[in-house]
Each structure stands twice: as C-alpha cells, then as structure tokens.
Design a protein around this motif. Structure first.
Motif: not given
Lengths: 377, 377, 377, 377
Positions: A375-376, B15, B115, D32-33, D69, D73-74
């Motif tokens: 991914l970017t 969540e 993340l 992922l954004k 998200t 971002v995911t």
C-alpha cells in the motif's frame, strides 16, 4: 464437515474398515520438496502395535501420494494421499450388533444418521486421524522451512501421575524450551520426558491393562519459533483454532493454553507477563510466559504451549453392564485386546493438528502483511 | 476473521472507541418473532457497572435492529444490529502510547498490523462481544422454540475458591439439572449458585480489588434439552465447535467438556456411561454423564456441560515493571478503575457463544436429516 | 481452491499424468443406495475416444469407491472415490518444454506457481473433471429421489451452426420440456437433438478436424422439477452459483440463464412472465418462462435452463506461430491427434456441475425451512 | 448467504424500506488511507434520480463508517458501514399486496420464506447493492495502490442497439485499452462511450419510457493492470468468480469473458492468442486477447474484459395481465414512475463486484507466493 483450514485445507475420508483412508491437501504452496518419506515417519509414530503397552494390531499404514507432486516437488495443486486398510477384523466387534458401546460413538451415530455402520467404529475410529497426520507432516515441513518452527508433543500425565505443568515452574518451562521428538520417543512408549514420573506412568498403564481397563492422560505440546502475528482478534484467535483442532481429536475432554485452568488462580499482578527488551533480536519479549505465546488471540513469538486431556479409552475388555439397542439390560464384553492408554499414541496427532492450524494462519497472515506492504505510505 | 457459523452466521464489527459496535446475523430462519426486547436483556446482563464488584463505566448498550424484521417478525434476510458507543474516554489509556500493556493485545496487534490503535484496546476490547451477545440472543430464542433448549452459565470458581465440578459428584450434577438464570443472577453479582463458596468468592474479589489487582475464575455452562445428533464426526465435533467458540472469548485460558481434565484420572470402567432404557421417552439414555452430553462428537441428549477458564484481567491499577515500545525499562500504572474479576460478566457471553454453536449445528443437521428423510427407502 | 459446495461439498484432486484422479464427497446424506454402477455411466459418457469425431485416447476411467458406503448404502461419512490414470503419454507433449501452448494454461501456471509441470496440462487438464462428474452422479441420484429432478444437457450450437435458442420460441421450449439423455446420446456423438442442424454440425466438426483445427460450441442444459425456493437473495443467487459452476469448467467463455443476452432486447412488457393459476398443482405458475426458472435468485418451479459457451479447443495439430518461454519467436505444432470439438463431451460435465449446485442449495433450503417449521407460530 | 469473499470478505444487510442498509468489510489490510470520501463517489454514481432517463426517487445515500479506521487509516479490523434509508414510500407498492409482480422476486420469496415482506421488494431490491458498492470502493483503492489496477465499466448495448463487442475488432480493443470513468460519465446518463450508437440508445430508452415499458442492455467492463497469476485452476477460476459476482446482481441474465459466445464460432487457429515477447517488460505477452486476460482460470496480465446482460426491468407502469396470489386473473399496474433502463446505473455496481473478486484473489495469491518464496530452494 471433513475439511479443516482456509488456505491450507485438508479434507479427509475413510472409516475403520473401508478400502482406504486418506486425504486431499489443498493449497499447499508450490516448490516444496516432498515425497512419502517426509510423511511416513509421523504415520509410523501414530501406529498402534509398537510396544507391549499398546494394542497388537499391526497396521502398516504406508502412504501413497496420488497427485500434486512431480519429481519430488509440490506443484501447488491438491495433494491426494491414500493409506490402504489392510487389517480388517470386523468380527472382533460383532457384539456391537446388539449393544451400543458405552461412551463410544455407536449410539450417537445411529441417532444422527439413522443407520448403523456394521464395521467397528466407523468414522469415529482412530484410523480417521491418519489423514490428519499425513497432512500435518506436510504442514510441518513448510513451517520448518519458513521459520524453523519446532513442534514437539509429549505425555505429561497418565491417570493421576502427572508432571508439574505449572506455567510458573522453571523446570516445566525448561522442558518446553528444549524437549525434542527424539527425546520423547527415546524414553520408551509412554513418551513422557520427565524421568521422575515416567516409570510410575508405565506402572499405571500396566495396572489398567492387567485389569482389562483403561486410563486417560494429558498430552502437552510446545511450538517453538512460531512467527509473531498469527491468529485473528475475534472468532479466530489462535488459541481458539488450536482448541478447535485438539477437541476434534477422538477421546479429548479438555484443552488449556499457557497457564490454563491453574492460571485462573494467579492474580493479574503475577500472571501478567512483563515486557523486556531482547538485545539479541532487538525487539520486545516477555519475561515470563503465562500467556502461552498468545496474547489477544495473536502469537507473540514466545513458546506456544498447550495441553490436551484424553479420557480413558471407551473400549475395554472387561464386562460392562449396559443396555442393548432395543433397551434390554445386559452385559457387554468387547473381544480382542485393546489399548489401555491411547494417550501416548496421540502425540503425533496433536503435533499434526497444531501444524495444520499454524500453517493456515501463517498463510492468512502472509496475505495480509504482503498486501499491506504494497500500500501507498 | 470476524464471522462465526455456517448456516446461522454472525459477523461482528467494532472496537472500543469507534462510532458503534454491532453485527449482521445471516441465515436466521424466517417467521421468528423478534424485537429489541428479545435481545436487550442479555446485553444488559453483560454490561459493566452493575455492582460495586465491577467497573463503574456506565454503558447503556441499547441495541437497534436495522434490518431483517418487519412487524416484529424475522424475514429470513440478514439482521443488522448496532449499539452506539457512548462512553469514550480514551484519555484513561493515554500511558499506553508509551507502553504495551503486559498480557494485553497491544504488542501483538502492533506486530500483526504494523500500526497502533490510539484508542484503548481496539478490537480486542470486551466491547467486541456485544455483537456476539446480540446474535446469541436470537440463536437462543430459536433453540428454545424448536426443542425447549435451556442454556445456563454460572461462575464455578474465583481464584482458588471453587465449587466441586467433579462429573461424578451428585450435587454438581443436580445443579446442572436445575439451575436457572434467575437463580444465577439472584445470588448477587458473583453469579455463583453454590451457597457454600459464594461468600468466599466475594471476599476474594474484594481482596484483589482493594489490592488494585485482579483474579480469574471459571464459568461453567449447562445446555439442557439439546436435540440428539448435533455435531459432526471429524473436525467439527460438537465439543470442538464449543471449544473454538469459548477460546475465542477474551481472556480465556482453557475449556473442558464433561469430566474434563479430571476425567483423565478415572479409569474407563468407571468413566464409561452405561446405557439404560428411558421408559418415559422410550429411548436409550446414559446412567451417568461423564461424557458431558457428547459422544463421538455428537450430542446424545444428555445435559451438555463444559467449563471455561478466564484468566485474571490483564488491566490492573497497580504499578507494573515492564518495558516501553522502544525497549526502555519503566513502570506502568493503568489509570481509572478496573474490574477485579471479569469472570461474572462472562456468563451471558458464554451462553451466547453456546447458543451460536448449537443453532448452527442444529440447522446443519436439519439439512441432512430432512434430505435423508426424502430418499427412496 | 479445489472444493465446491457448502453442505454437499466435493473436493477434487489429480492432474493429467499423476497416479490417480478423484474426489471426496462430503456431506452426502445417509441411506442413499449407491454403488459404482450409479457413477460409472456419467464417467463413461465423458470419456474421450468414443467416436471418430473425438480423440482416440482410450481411457477406461473406472471409478472405485473407497469409503462412505457399506453394503451399497451411504453412511453419511465422506465418500472417497478414485479413478486411476492409465494412459500416460507425456511424450506427446514434449515440445511444450520449450513453448507455452497458446491459449492454454502453461504460461499462467508457470507465472502463478513459479514452476512448470512436466506432464501435459497439469491441473488444467480435462481429466480434472472426472472427480466432478463422479460427485455429480451422486448429487443427481439424490435430486431424482427427493423431487424427481431431471437434468439434461445437449449441444445447441457448433461454430456458426446453431439451434434456435430464443426463449420465446415454442420449438425450443418444447425441446426443453421433453428432451432426454437417451435422445441426446441416441443421435450420435454430436449430441444435438435438433434434426435440422445436427448433420451440418457434424460437417463443421469434420471440416475443422481435417484442417487440424478446432471449433467451439454451446451446451444448453435444462433442469426439470427443480423444487421451488432454492437459491439465496444476494450473493448466492441460484443463477450465480450455476454461472460459477459452469465458468469453472475448462474452455468456457460464457453463461446465460433463461432469455440470456438475447433477452436484453425484449422489452419488459414482453419479457415479464405473467402468473397463471395451475389447476393441477393448485399453485401459481408462469405463462412464459423468459426467466429461465429463477426469479430474484430463487427457483420458481419452472424449467431452469441455461447455456454455456465452450471456446474452440486450444490444442490443435496445425502449426502455430508463437514464442518460446524465453521469448524467441518460433513455430509450435502439437503432436498427436486432438479433439476438434470438445463441446459434445462437455454434456455430462455440465449436468454434473448443475447437480452439484442444486443438491447443495436444496440441502441449505431444507435447513432453513425445516427449522422455520419448528418455530412457534 | 450474504457474504462474499474469503480473505477480503463483505457481508451486507438491509432491504428497501428498513432503517439502514450497509455492510461489514472484513479482512481489509491495515494502513490503507480511507475516509467516506473514498467511498461516496461510487455510491453517488449508482444513485437513481440523476437524470430524466432514470427514476426520480432521490436517495442521498450518504455512507457513514462505523469502525475499522482511525484518523483516516484502516486498522485491519472490520469496517462497518451504514447508509440510512430515507425515502420510504411503501404506499407506492401497495397493489403488490394482492399481486406478485411478474418476473420480480415477490412470488419466489414468499415460497422460499413462507411470508411476505410488506415493503417493496425486500432484500431483492437494488438498494441491497449499496453495501456492495461501498465495499467495492475500498477494494478498488487497494488494487489501485498495489498494482495500479484500473476498472472501468460502460454500457455496450441497450436493447438492439449495440457497440461492436467482437474480441477481434480493433476499435473495441482500443476502447478497452483507453476508456476512463470520466469519459463514461461525461457522455451523459446512458454511459456508452461509443459515439456511433449512443444517441440511438438514448432514443430507445426514451421510447420505452414513453411507452411505460422498459428495456435491457449489456454492461461491458475492462480491468487493466491486473496482476498476473490471480485465480485458481479448478472451481475458483477467475472467470468463475467474476461470473458468480456478476450473476449475483439483480436482473442479470448472462456473462461472457473475452470472446464470449461469439468466440465459439472462431476456430482454434484464429482464437488462440499467440505469445510474443514484450521488450519493455521483458516477459511474454499475447499478440491478441481473445482469452480476455484469463487462461486456465488464471490472469495472464492482459486486459480482463467481460460483459454482463441486464434484462429489461420487471417493474413497468403499464398494465399487465397476470394473477393474484390466490390465483385469480387480474390486471396489475405498478404505481409511481420507474426506470425504463437500469443498465446505466449498473455500471458502478459491476465495477464494485469486479474489484471485490480481484482483491480477494490477489490476497489469496499473496499468501501462496509469499509462503512459497520462503521455502528452501
């Protein structure tokens, strides 16, 4: 159903007295060196008739790969494997025409399916596990290559004779750190690595064998070098998949991961595994491992270890008061000789199921992390 | 993944600190009377903040059905349900920016996903179980109607204080035969029906609460009137599905069915459940129930009972020596007040997961038996 | 993956030149009378070498049931079936060591799996369909017994020579109403029931055979007496499952249900199928059947009919200008003789896949309706 | 069921007149954004009421992300999404209390589920596709990032007015190579990029609109830059998954990949796509692309293109002779205004389903290739 796994999926077939048992392993990555020689050892380890402690039925259990390899390398296509049934002795079980064997699957099968399999045990037979062990051997070879994963199971209790399985016991943790299959097999058919209790276990088994009775036990399994990040947060926690796998084995009554049931008695302040910095790998590790290598459903890189309870075998040679299918009181005595303790034979089966869970979760995680990596940023 | 079940399938989302949590229940049969009133009671039972024994966070947890019903009756289409998150207090968890909480999911999540969720706990939060409980309430209503199935869970141990869970103990079997949810809730927040140990359990919880510590426990669950014939012979044995379901719950460390780990110590001659004729229903029953209602992976009509080990909660208010994400040694103290024992709150969640397993297996078995019944004899 | 179906699931294995091909059929209801004699006929119908129109390779394709039946009756356990590969002639394909065959799977396989199967075609071989046909024969027997379901496929076009497949054509609808497998096979190897075009089709095939070329065609299939209510509203519409099944067959390029592509040109007022009362069965039927027996993804009791496009076979004996694996321009000429038209052989395979879709959806719907029938009104 | 996909799985809920429709996207990679702005455009493209050619119902269809998200971002956790239903007008459909609408899902639903949804259309409503489009937008963003995948669908025929879709036509191939969404939307609501036929298409739609009738059409879709190696050899060929996806859309009657039905008329010598060396990328490519970018079920790197037939809409305003639920002959006239051609609105839905198929197959292939890459050579 008879399938297990999502991306690395095994489907088994066969009951105790049909032509063959076997499986299809679907989703095996291509390029794995694989012949029958990679699979046969674990099949041989699960065979009965290997010692005077176990049943004398002699099953050769030679696996034949039907498809999915060429020149000893996997193609990526499904791997069909069969093991012919050779030792048909349905006569041994003939009294089961009248009696559902207590605590066996005879009664529930006839209730579920509406008909009775004439052969002994049908699909609930331990022969069904042959397909699992064959598939597990492939899974294990992959795991060894991708991360040097080591999976070793052993007997940790027989009847009331038990190793110390307390997660906070240094000796137990040391065994988990170092035990090998060679050691497990090297100490004789009881497959318990603990010198302090092994002889007593043998005596217990012999006692119940002589009494035409049976006795249960516990198999403990350790997985070393499991990659970090396997398992899913919710329904597919790694311990949930392992529990599913283990409780799907015949005769199992319980599963515990890490500190297990005993862990419920340890307060959080002592049960929590503090983080420390691992200089060697430059990452965090935990100082203790009450968690059993899984936190939040996801492997954390520490040893995964768990135990599986196997009940005393239902088939015993002594007479049992029970009832016939049509409700008449009577006495059943199984003919033939029967294993007084199936627990030691479960060792390679537990290892196989563990490998099947791990390889599937490994591939699922590869899908996610490889895609995320593209991914970017 | 976040789905559970084959024909009756629940998929959850959410969540701890997002807009809402919820689920989609797919495959619910049409014609079931269903409103929020059928679902809310179990959601309320799982809510924290109900007593001085548990955390004071007040979550209303009001469920809203989005789809799949009309005029209070299910349509057969997916039932969407949401529960809004109201009590966002991410500030409580701010120190977790530096520290992965020991034995929590912080470290494994960041390793798995690459993340860090800024909110407390993310998907591993107990709030994720709201969707399960909502779906389970629907499953349970179906089971009640099709076979008068009763599912009752209760606390059987807290720390070292435990009821007698020996499968061969008449008092324990009697509790399994008769216990009701009203009784479980009626005895106070500890949810243990055994007068002999309950007060001591409360004292244990209070002791650990006062010590800013936590303590684990065991939840036992009984399923009465389970139809005969549920579960599959091989990978999907009924106990395997139950074990999967239970070990997918947060903080679980073990599962045992019927006689469980203790059953490994009972010889086959005593562990086997002899058959007797049940005059009333003109069918076979078992005289004892060491099997826990499942034989060969298939329900036999006796009470299904199992126990689930819940570890001591990882989040405690006292200081813990541990390491930061970047490997520095330090001391972490979680702010806020935390549940010293999550075990009693797990009761409705265990019931929900049991119901989800059963209804799915029930529908699968209906498919098979209904089709078999149409075959030419 | 290599599995198809949810409750009635077939998993296949095998490529063109391994030891055997076969499948495991999981979920077959118990009590079905079943021997190899029920399965062999469809396997024989799919065999090549049956006429001068098709390839002369002689494959006996004798199926051997390994498990899942006893005394000619299914047990409810998985049915393992194998068909040994006898006619290994990898030499015929040796030029494919240098060249990926145009429009075959050689190139994509090597790209996907990173290695090349030395044998001809590997998993993409038409031999892979043997497992499907064997499984389909079982599915079909169930469908016949539960609702007298009839599935008949036939060739409806070869190259440019085509029957009238317009949904609004009475002659076409009449064929759908009455055609039998005996009629399809009775008219010779081209398997087209339309006397008006059959001879021309044969000429077309002969023309391309003589030119060392190949030609495609269309197989149309009708399902009569399909129970009402099969299929799901959303992703698993019955036509979606059929389309999936058909496009999973080698060499397929298209699928259409009912009026199909031509139906896009018929205005709603004429395309809609008005309801009429069916006196005989005292239920609604449709006057016309442009829908092809499925509405909203669910079977409506009318004939289900669909067509499947099979491209001209990729393997032809004439020389083809193309490139080698390492990018050099060259000329490839496949050795041996090859089928100029595989379309007629696809007839039993299309029937098999249709049966597999239907039996699975039938069982799923039984689960739902049987459960719904037990709910409190 | 209401789920689609294996590793990237969408589950939808909602019917036309309930509180909301939506979906859960499970398995989305982390990092992922993603905000509502990534999803809304495709939802807006599928909205009715955008031109005088289509139905004037005004649905805002604003998507709200519920979970999964954080800070745009995911997280890797399930993404819950809801779109509230605002424009409830069940009154419009009240005559359907008496009549099952011809060629709609009313009759089959009541037969399948045993009860009738009072609202218009229920789960078979086109509103169900909102969840698919929302999920597809996420899938598409991933595909764009990992391999610059481009997915563009457009109308290729309305009624009898059609573009040339012959795989061997250079103009058609040129459109496939270059067409963009901007071009498709830029030419007006009919969404056909072919200047030669577009005006005629508009006239056809207007003709049927004025006649209170409807007309079908074909949507063609091209996927550019699809990674090589997606799809499975057997049941899950890439074209099979695409066919499944497309035929699961409401009102579809056919699917063809590459040369399609017309391709059955082209002899192998001309239909085969010869290989040539692609200097630029130093790999093989095909000179022609009759295969439609898929060979042996696996993508070969060329453009994937396929067409989907949409029947004339079942709901028309003119009177139709039909029968009531209880079998009485009568005349039904749908109230309100209805879309004379739903085909142009299907464009973003076809794109969404294509994206869902691709991203799932991409992730599955990543699992395999990443694992294979770690094996010992």
């Amino acid at each position: 159903m008879s399938s297990f796994g999502t991306l690395f999926k095994v489907t088994t077939y066969g009951e105790s007295h049909c032509k063959s048992v076997g499986c299809i392993v679907d989703g095996c990555p291509p390029g794995l060196k694989l012949t029958e020689d990679d699979i046969q050892p674990q099949l041989t380890r699960r065979r009965p008739g290997q010692s005077k402690l176990s049943t004398p039925r002699n099953e050769a259990d030679a696996v034949e790969i039907q498809s999915g390899t060429e020149n000893g390398v996997t193609l990526g296509s499904p791997i069909g494997m069969i093991v012919r049934n050779k030792d048909h002795r349905p006569g041994d079980y003939s009294e089961t025409d009248l009696y559902p064997r207590p605590s066996h699957a005879d009664y529930t099968y006839i209730q579920k399916y509406g008909l009775k399999s004439g052969s002994g045990g049908g699909r609930s037979s331990a022969r069904e596990t042959i397909g699992r062990v064959a598939a597990g051997a492939i899974a294990e070879k992959i795991l060894q290559q991708v991360n040097n994963v080591e999976i070793v199971a052993f007997v940790s209790s027989i009847g009331e004779v038990s190793m110390n399985r307390n997660a906070q016991d240094p000796t137990f943790q040391n065994i988990l750190n170092t035990i090998t299959r060679e050691q497990v097999d090297g100490v004789g058919p009881v497959r318990c690595p603990d010198d302090g209790v092994r002889d007593e276990m043998v005596k217990v088994i012999e006692k119940y064998r002589d009494a035409k009775d049976s006795i249960g036990g516990v198999v403990t399994c350790v997985i070393r070098n499991c990659p970090i990040g396997l398992g899913e947060p919710c329904f597919d926690k790694l311990e949930a998949k392992l529990a599913h796998a283990m409780l799907s084995l015949p005769a199992t009554k319980g599963f515990e991961i890490g500190s297990g049931f005993l862990g419920t008695q340890i307060p959080g302040s002592k049960h929590n595994d503090p983080f420390i910095h691992d200089e060697k790998n430059n990452r965090l590790r935990t100082k203790t491992n009450n968690s059993g290598g899984i936190q939040g459903g996801i492997s954390n890189g520490e040893n995964i270890y768990f135990s599986v309870a196997f009940k005393s075998a239902a088939t015993i040679s002594q007479e049992q008061e029970t009832a016939t299918y049509d409700g008449k009181h009577g006495v059943l005595a199984a003919r033939g000789r029967h294993d007084p303790s199936v627990t030691p034979r479960a060792v390679p089966i537990v290892e196989a199921m563990a490998a099947l869970v791990l390889v599937d979760e490994f591939m699922i995680q590869q899908a996610r992390s490889a895609t995320a990596g593209l991914l970017t940023k």
